[in-house]
Design a protein around this motif. Structure first.
Motif, PDB file in Angstrom:
ATOM      1  N   ASP A 248     -26.701 -14.681 -35.491  1.00 28.76           N
ATOM      2  CA  ASP A 248     -26.071 -15.874 -35.824  1.00 28.76           C
ATOM      3  C   ASP A 248     -26.585 -16.824 -36.606  1.00 28.76           C
ATOM      4  O   ASP A 248     -26.274 -17.364 -37.456  1.00 28.76           O
ATOM      5  CB  ASP A 248     -25.408 -16.672 -34.593  1.00 28.76           C
ATOM      6  CG  ASP A 248     -24.093 -17.255 -34.935  1.00 28.76           C
ATOM      7  OD1 ASP A 248     -23.334 -16.951 -35.759  1.00 28.76           O
ATOM      8  OD2 ASP A 248     -24.106 -18.327 -34.162  1.00 28.76           O
ATOM      9  N   ASP A 249     -28.277 -16.820 -36.183  1.00 22.22           N
ATOM     10  CA  ASP A 249     -29.024 -17.832 -36.852  1.00 22.22           C
ATOM     11  C   ASP A 249     -29.440 -17.662 -38.187  1.00 22.22           C
ATOM     12  O   ASP A 249     -29.511 -18.503 -39.061  1.00 22.22           O
ATOM     13  CB  ASP A 249     -30.156 -18.193 -35.884  1.00 22.22           C
ATOM     14  CG  ASP A 249     -29.954 -18.953 -34.727  1.00 22.22           C
ATOM     15  OD1 ASP A 249     -29.027 -19.705 -34.659  1.00 22.22           O
ATOM     16  OD2 ASP A 249     -30.595 -18.724 -33.801  1.00 22.22           O
ATOM     17  N   THR A 250     -29.299 -16.243 -38.550  1.00 21.19           N
ATOM     18  CA  THR A 250     -29.747 -15.851 -39.848  1.00 21.19           C
ATOM     19  C   THR A 250     -28.448 -15.288 -40.733  1.00 21.19           C
ATOM     20  O   THR A 250     -28.667 -14.814 -41.642  1.00 21.19           O
ATOM     21  CB  THR A 250     -30.527 -14.311 -39.836  1.00 21.19           C
ATOM     22  OG1 THR A 250     -29.879 -13.500 -38.994  1.00 21.19           O
ATOM     23  CG2 THR A 250     -31.884 -14.811 -38.896  1.00 21.19           C
ATOM     24  N   GLY A 251     -27.256 -15.954 -40.275  1.00 25.11           N
ATOM     25  CA  GLY A 251     -26.225 -15.929 -41.257  1.00 25.11           C
ATOM     26  C   GLY A 251     -25.397 -14.782 -41.148  1.00 25.11           C
ATOM     27  O   GLY A 251     -24.694 -14.371 -41.915  1.00 25.11           O
ATOM     28  N   ARG A 252     -25.656 -13.886 -39.802  1.00 26.98           N
ATOM     29  CA  ARG A 252     -24.612 -12.818 -39.710  1.00 26.98           C
ATOM     30  C   ARG A 252     -25.071 -11.907 -40.903  1.00 26.98           C
ATOM     31  O   ARG A 252     -23.738 -11.356 -41.495  1.00 26.98           O
ATOM     32  CB  ARG A 252     -23.423 -13.052 -39.382  1.00 26.98           C
ATOM     33  CG  ARG A 252     -23.132 -14.036 -38.206  1.00 26.98           C
ATOM     34  CD  ARG A 252     -21.719 -14.264 -37.976  1.00 26.98           C
ATOM     35  NE  ARG A 252     -21.655 -15.172 -36.875  1.00 26.98           N
ATOM     36  CZ  ARG A 252     -20.419 -15.755 -36.374  1.00 26.98           C
ATOM     37  NH1 ARG A 252     -19.348 -15.375 -36.863  1.00 26.98           N
ATOM     38  NH2 ARG A 252     -20.532 -16.689 -35.512  1.00 26.98           N
ATOM     39  N   PRO A 253     -26.078 -11.352 -41.436  1.00 32.76           N
ATOM     40  CA  PRO A 253     -26.299 -10.591 -42.607  1.00 32.76           C
ATOM     41  C   PRO A 253     -25.760  -9.198 -42.497  1.00 32.76           C
ATOM     42  O   PRO A 253     -25.428  -8.683 -43.644  1.00 32.76           O
ATOM     43  CB  PRO A 253     -27.609 -10.673 -42.965  1.00 32.76           C
ATOM     44  CG  PRO A 253     -28.260 -10.632 -41.149  1.00 32.76           C
ATOM     45  CD  PRO A 253     -27.274 -11.452 -40.596  1.00 32.76           C
TER      46      PRO A 253
END
Length: 390
Positions: A248-253
């Protein structure tokens, strides 16, 4: 949405299959110590042919097209599995893929072909065969070299795990990520190991640029729980929560089916079920190399023969399989009282059926991962709710 019927007491039964797991090869070139096929209770694989014979493959194709016509199915999925399915060889895969696609499309349905592999045999030549038929590739990978090789070693001459397989898998993933084959890349499947740092494991998986990642809880029951499960601490839940936060913190890549399913069901109960969640049954038929029809492989953790139906592809159609006595029951009505009264039952669904077994009560138990699933669902619900209402 699976084809199901629901009784008044909330029990759910399948009325048609739309996914077919075809075991093209019954053996494996790795010796993964947690493997539910070779390392748990079931021994049926020992008596089956290594490669699915041509006569069995032909009958499988006939039964699938028969099922498609009978139920007017418009879309099905055929998953090449094992053992290690690529051990069947490129020629067998080529012939079967061509045959099942032709027969299914003539019956009026679109077929998605996929293969689940350990990746060690994904050569350029094999990838070209998969490309010819548009076969989506899922690869099993448990993290970085140390995490992966702890369990997934190559089979030695004594049948036990030898040197690790991570280097081979990483090289195969590089080939799969190349422009020529990139569109075949379906994603990575990671078996959770509490000894592996969760964030580092997630980062190692994502470094291979998969379009999706999924996480598999080690199979076990209340009678034989996986290390760290079934106690008073939600160790697997905590592990997955850390991965969720990193994702979630990394933008759900990448897509993570487990997390997306929880998010959707927490929001409006319309999210699709993951394998370990939800009250709807998985509409999956499994065909072994000798044509034996079995229920979900995960039941092999329960007892030797627990997944067996007594039927085979020559004696029974897939409708005949569904009509067999002893077919697994699903839905809220099939759960134990503790699960039925739980506020999370519509999301959790009691967890994977095999994981409920034991305590001298058969399947009438919560999941051995009950605390873990509760921890994960509540964490995701709180975190996404705070974002949605910010």
């Amino acid at each position: 949405m699976p084809h199901v019927s629901v009784t008044r007491d909330g029990r759910t039964a399948l009325t048609a299959f739309d996914q077919f797991v075809v075991k093209l090869h019954s053996r494996c070139n790795l010796a993964c110590d947690y493997c539910y096929v070779f390392e748990l209770r079931d021994t049926g694989w020992r008596k089956r042919p290594r490669t699915m014979p041509a006569a069995v493959r032909e009958r499988v194709v006939h039964r699938i097209s028969e099922h498609v016509r009978r139920h007017g199915l418009r879309r099905i999925r055929v998953i090449l599995h094992g053992g290690e399915p690529l051990l069947a060889g490129a020629a067998v895969i080529d012939e079967f893929a061509q045959s099942v696609r032709r027969a299914t499309e003539e019956s009026g349905a679109r077929v998605e072909l996929a293969v689940q592999t350990n990746g060690t045999l994904l050569t350029d030549a094999v990838l070209d065969v998969l490309l010819r038929h548009g076969i989506c590739v899922g690869v099993s990978l448990d993290g970085d070299a140390r995490a992966h090789d702890r369990h997934r070693g190559r089979r030695g001459t004594d049948g036990n795990a030898g040197r690790g397989s991570h280097a081979q898998v990483a090289a195969a993933l590089a080939r799969l990520d190349a422009p020529r084959h990139r569109r075949l890349f379906g994603g990575l499947l990671c078996t959770v190991d509490l000894a592996n740092p969760p964030r580092e494991t997630y980062d190692a998986l994502v470094s291979h640029r998969p379009p999706a990642v999924d996480f598999l809880l080690p199979h076990g029951t209340w009678d034989a729980p996986p290390a760290g499960a079934g106690g008073t601490r939600a160790e697997y839940g905590d592990w997955l929560c850390q991965v969720f936060d990193r994702w979630d913190d990394t933008g759900r890549p990448v897509r993570v089916r487990l997390f997306e399913s929880v998010i959707g069901m927490c929001r409006d109960h319309t999210g699709s079920s993951a394998e370990t969640l939800g009250t709807l049954p998985a509409a999956i038929a499994v065909i072994e190399t000798d044509g034996t029809l079995v229920w979900a492989d995960s039941l092999n953790v329960v007892a030797d023969g627990a997944s067996h139906t007594g039927a085979n592809i020559f004696s029974h159609s897939f409708d005949g399989m569904l009509a067999l006595p002893g077919a697994p029951e699903h839905g809220i009505g099939s759960l134990c009282a503790a699960c039925r009264s739980c506020a999370l039952v519509d999301i959790c669904g009691g967890g994977l059926r095999a994981h409920r077994y034991g305590r001298a009560q058969g399947f009438a138990n919560p999941s051995v991962y009950c605390l873990d699933l509760t921890r994960l669902i509540q964490h995701i619900d709180r975190r996404t709710a705070s974002v949605n209402h910010a």
